[in-house]
Structures are given as C-alpha cells and as structure tokens.
Design a protein around this motif. Structure first.
Motif, short mmCIF file in Angstrom:
data_model
loop_
_atom_site.label_atom_id
_atom_site.label_comp_id
_atom_site.label_asym_id
_atom_site.label_seq_id
_atom_site.Cartn_x
_atom_site.Cartn_y
_atom_site.Cartn_z
N HIS A 384 0.81 -1.22 0.00
CA HIS A 384 0.00 0.00 0.00
C HIS A 384 0.85 1.27 0.00
O HIS A 384 0.45 2.28 -0.61
N ASN A 385 1.99 1.24 0.67
CA ASN A 385 2.78 2.44 0.84
C ASN A 385 3.15 3.16 -0.46
O ASN A 385 3.13 4.39 -0.50
N TYR A 466 5.29 4.40 7.19
CA TYR A 466 5.94 3.14 6.86
C TYR A 466 6.38 3.17 5.41
O TYR A 466 5.61 3.56 4.53
N GLY A 467 7.61 2.77 5.13
CA GLY A 467 8.04 2.78 3.74
C GLY A 467 9.53 2.59 3.61
O GLY A 467 10.24 2.25 4.57
N PRO A 468 10.06 2.82 2.41
CA PRO A 468 11.49 2.63 2.16
C PRO A 468 12.31 3.71 2.86
O PRO A 468 11.77 4.72 3.31
N ALA A 475 14.13 2.55 7.01
CA ALA A 475 12.95 1.94 6.39
C ALA A 475 11.98 1.39 7.40
O ALA A 475 12.33 1.08 8.53
N ARG A 476 10.72 1.24 6.98
CA ARG A 476 9.67 0.50 7.67
C ARG A 476 9.49 0.95 9.13
O ARG A 476 9.52 0.16 10.07
N ASP A 490 12.09 -1.32 10.76
CA ASP A 490 12.16 -2.68 10.23
C ASP A 490 12.27 -3.72 11.34
O ASP A 490 13.22 -4.51 11.37
N PRO A 491 11.31 -3.76 12.27
CA PRO A 491 11.38 -4.75 13.35
C PRO A 491 11.27 -6.18 12.80
O PRO A 491 10.59 -6.42 11.80
#
Length: 527
Positions: A384-385, A466-468, A475-476, A490-491
C-alpha cells in the motif's frame, strides 16, 4: 419489533431514508446516541444466504433508544445455547452532544467471524466519540454459517459473501444518511479489529466499496484466513453433513432449518474439524470473483486496492494462548510445518527456520501470531505504501498480571486503550489486581494518534510513515505502543525476509489429496 411512537416524544429525532428515528442524550459523558437503527431488512427465511435488502420504510417515529438483536451466534458457555436473531442488520450511532459537523468512523467488530455485535460494552464508543470528536457508527452484520460461508457449490441462489455485502450496505447507508446526524459523508474512516480488521482490508480490495470511505484503520487483520475455493467447497460440504442432511441437500433445505441449528452445526464444524490448526478457518470472506475479485493480499500487491490513507498494526503476543498447545517440542515443530505447508510447501521450511523450528512454546506462539496477523499486515503495508500514505504500529503494552501469566500483549488488548474503557475488557478480571501503570498515558497517546488520522488522514507528526528509507529516516518505521512508546525501524527483519516469498493467499495448495477429493485438481472428478 422496535416501537413506533408519536413525533412529539423527547429525544433527538433524525429523518433517515427509511423513516424518523428518536435517540437519547446522555448528559454524562455528554453524548447523543441512536441505537438499533435498521440499515437492512431481515435476513431470515427466503432472504437467508442472499444479498441484503434495504429496510422497509416505516411511518411515525421509531424508538432508537435500545440496542437491536445480535446476529445468531454461540455463547461463551459449556452449553450449546445460541443467541440472536436474523433481523440483525442495524447500527448504533454515537456523537458528542453538539451541533458540530464531524468526521465519521464506521466500526466493524471482531469475534473470529462467528461472534460479537455492534454494541459489545467495549465497542459502544461513548468515551471514544468524545475523546476523538467524531460521529461513531458501529455496525451489526451476519456471522458464522449465515454470513461467512460460500454455499454456491450447493446452489446458485445465494451470494458468496453475505456479511461483506451487509457491511457494504451499511457504508451505503452512511453515505445517504449520516449528514442528518451531523456526520461528514466526505470524511469517513472505516475501522475494525481482528475479523473486523480483515473486513476493512477486504473492502479496500472490493471495487464496489470505492468512494464509500476515505481512510482505513485495520487492527490485527487475519488475512491469511480469507477463503480459497478449496475452503469454500470443503466447509459447504461439511455444513450439510453436520446438519444431518443428505449430500444432495439444496439451499431450500438449509433455509428451512432453524438458524440456531445452523449455528450449532457451524460450531461443531469448528471444534471437530480442527481446521484452525491448519490455518483453515471455518469462516472468513471468500474470493468470489465478483464482489471480491482476488485475494486482498493479491490486490494490494497489484495496486488494485482503494488508495486511501491506511493505519494498521498488530499486537506483540496475538497468539500467546497457543503456548498451551502440544506438550512435546517435536509435536510443535511438526504442527508448524503442517500448517505452513497447507499454503506453500516449498517456502514453509524457510519460514520455519526463521523461528528456530518453532519447537519451543514461545517460538511456536510467535510463528502462529505472525502467520495469522503480522506477516499479512506487513504484506499489506508494503503493497500500500507506494500508492497511499501508510502507518504501521505494534502494541506491546501488557499489565503486570498478563505478563506474569505469559500472555503479554494478547489479541484485542489494544482496544482497551483505543476505546478508553479497560473495565469493559474481557481481561478486566485479571487486570484489576494492578500493574496498569502507564495505561492512562497510553490511552491518551493512542486516542490522539487515532483522532489525528480520523480528522486529517495522518497520525501525529512523531509517528513516521511506513516505507522505504529516505534521507531523514530508515525503512519500515513502526510505532511501538508501550510504556514508554517508541519508534522501531524494520522490526523482526529476519522473519520479514523469510515470509517475503511465502504464498499465503491460496490455502489448499499444499494439500493435493484434499483438492483431488473436492475435484479441484485439473482432470480429477470429485470423490
């Protein structure tokens, strides 16, 4: 049947497309509410398993001060008692006692697709509507065998997704009527948790729902449970068997049965079929090729979903109850491989390795939670991002008593903070012993972020999307709600990468003997 009284009765009166409804004002906490407002006709009799119809108009003023009946469902008891009625398509509306036009929240309840209602104590929304300053609409819809089974393999005089169509009709009702209650029909947030969160993501993938909502909040959506064709045919056949009907039974035969008997048969399917331990849920939305053209995860990957701002997340201990499953480590590891292989026998081993074989209790519970909730949510956020703003969270907070019991931040615990009513939680009997330090602050923080999203399409500025990676952020980004709250990037990266190529959209791919039995393998007739 709801009462019809004179137009001069006390209480706020609003004209809907079907007639006038009279609600009530609760001076403390300062809200107006209308309860049991019909958005659809009865789903019983000839209407069972069919698409919902609009309610029949009424004359006079309809009393909307009492909640309507729940959908037919089992109860939390050791008996087979069933409650509810098929005249269940109604909704409840709560708003602050002001004349201000406000954004709208349409809430879809959870309950494993078999239980729950619009007016569960936790979900009534009195504190939430005031804290967030919104018009809150909680929806009732069909459940279990009456709402979440695709019976088209028995006959074509039905629809594959009755409950999903109920939810769609409720959204249409909101567009036509909510302005009369002081809600803004151009600012609707669709929100749900667990099965309701799955419904939110599913409606994002349903072309018929386009334009009916403008933001979405999906809490702990179990999207791996969306039914494939194999599941649809398997459970339709099983329902006929559990009802002790001949194999050639028709939809007319099923419509002649008492709805409570169908619920009981549906419960028997769940507990004796052991589908859950194969991630083969008895009930869920179905990929039907019409209302839902493809699996929501497939739609999101292809960019075919509603491109609206999305806030979603999961709890850190969603499946902590599964620590009680299986006494031997080898049994846990075999069970984990079995449930993964039902979807993707090629990638199952890679996923299992990321959880050290899932032989220990904690590892098995984490794998099950990630398979059901976290991995599909990451897939949603990733797809979705690029198209619309996306924010992801993880709820880690748990009272001391739940941590001591090894349950932690279990499934649905975040509702206590979001709705601001921990006393209505099913865990309140445990949490009353204390260990709730930081809960009030956490409630304020989560309601602030949810409110910002509902009003403006984005949470507070301290919650990065949330994204790159960017020049300013890794990220994330994931907001972790705990005491204290923090942002993680990025967990669980190793586990995320392990799930990257796993196909979680087609249950049954790894069970060729069942596909052959159902006649779903090319060139094989049904057994």
């Amino acid at each position: 049947m709801a009462s019809i009284d004179t137009p001069h009765s006390a209480g706020p009166q609003v004209r809907t497309t079907a007639g006038v409804v009279r609600g009530l004002v609760d001076e403390f906490p300062g809200i107006r509410t209308w309860r049991g407002v019909p958005f659809g006709a009865s789903t019983g009799g000839d209407n069972r398993f069919r698409a919902p119809r609009r309610p029949r108009p009424w004359r006079g003023v309809r009393d909307a001060t009492r909640f309507g009946p729940v959908a037919p469902q089992p109860t939390y008891s050791w008996t087979d008692r069933v409650v509810g009625a098929e005249n269940c398509l109604h909704l409840d509306i709560v708003r602050p006692d002001t004349d201000e036009q406000l954004p709208v929240v349409v809430y879809l309840h959870g309950g494993s697709f078999i239980m729950g209602s619009s007016h569960e104590p936790m979900l009534r929304g009195h504190q939430f509507a005031r804290a967030v300053n919104c018009v809150y609409v909680s929806v009732n819809f069909r459940l279990g065998a009456l709402g979440y089974l695709d019976l088209r393999s028995i006959g074509d005089d039905c629809v594959a997704n009755p409950a999903l169509r109920d939810q769609l009709l409720a959204l249409q009702w909101v567009q036509s009527n909510i302005a009369q209650f002081g809600g803004d029909p151009t600012s609707v947030t669709l929100m749900g948790e667990s099965a309701g969160g799955s419904a939110v993501a599913t409606l994002m993938a349903a072309p018929s729902a386009r334009g009916l909502f403008h933001r979405a909040i999906a809490q702990s959506p179990p999207l791996a449970m969306v039914h494939s064709r194999a599941q649809s045919e398997l459970w339709a056949r099983e329902l006929v068997y559990r009802m002790a009907l001949p194999r050639q039974a028709t939809l007319r035969d099923l419509r002649a049965e008492h709805p409570h008997d169908l619920v009981r048969a549906g419960q028997s399917m769940m507990w004796r079929g052991q589908g859950f331990m194969h991630l083969n849920s008895t009930y869920a939305p179905t990929v039907d090729g019409t209302l839902l053209p493809s699996h929501p995860l497939t739609a999101f990957a292809a960019g075919e979903q509603a491109q609206v701002p999305l806030l979603l997340g999961t709890n850190s201990d969603e499946a902590s109850f599964s620590k009680l499953f299986y006494m031997r480590t080898s049994a846990r590891s075999r069970a984990a491989l079995r449930l993964l292989s039902a979807f993707d026998s090629v990638e199952a081993h890679r996923v299992l390795e990321a959880y050290s074989g899932a032989s220990e209790r904690g590892e098995f519970a984490e794998l099950l939670a990630d398979a059901l909730f976290w991995a599909p949510s990451v897939r949603l956020a990733t797809g979705h991002n690029p198209l619309a703003p996306t924010w992801m969270y993880r709820f880690d907070y748990a009272p001391a008593a739940l941590r001591w019991l090894g349950l932690g931040a279990m499934h649905s615990l975040e509702l206590s903070a979001i709705f601001g009513d921990p006393g209505a939680s099913r865990t309140s009997g445990v949490t009353r012993f204390g260990g709730m330090e930081g809960m009030a602050e956490l409630t304020d923080r989560m309601q602030y972020h949810w409110g910002q999203f509902i009003h403006h399409g984005r949470p507070g500025s301290e919650w990065p999307p949330y994204g790159p990676p960017t020049d300013d952020s890794p990220a994330r980004a994931t907001m972790v709600f705990d005491d204290p709250t923090r942002v993680e990037y990025d967990p669980k990266a190793a586990q995320r990468r392990a799930w990257a190529d796993f196909d979680m959209t087609e249950w049954g791919n790894g069970v060729p003997d069942l596909l052959q039995q159902l006649g779903l393998l090319v060139g094989t007739p049904p057994v």
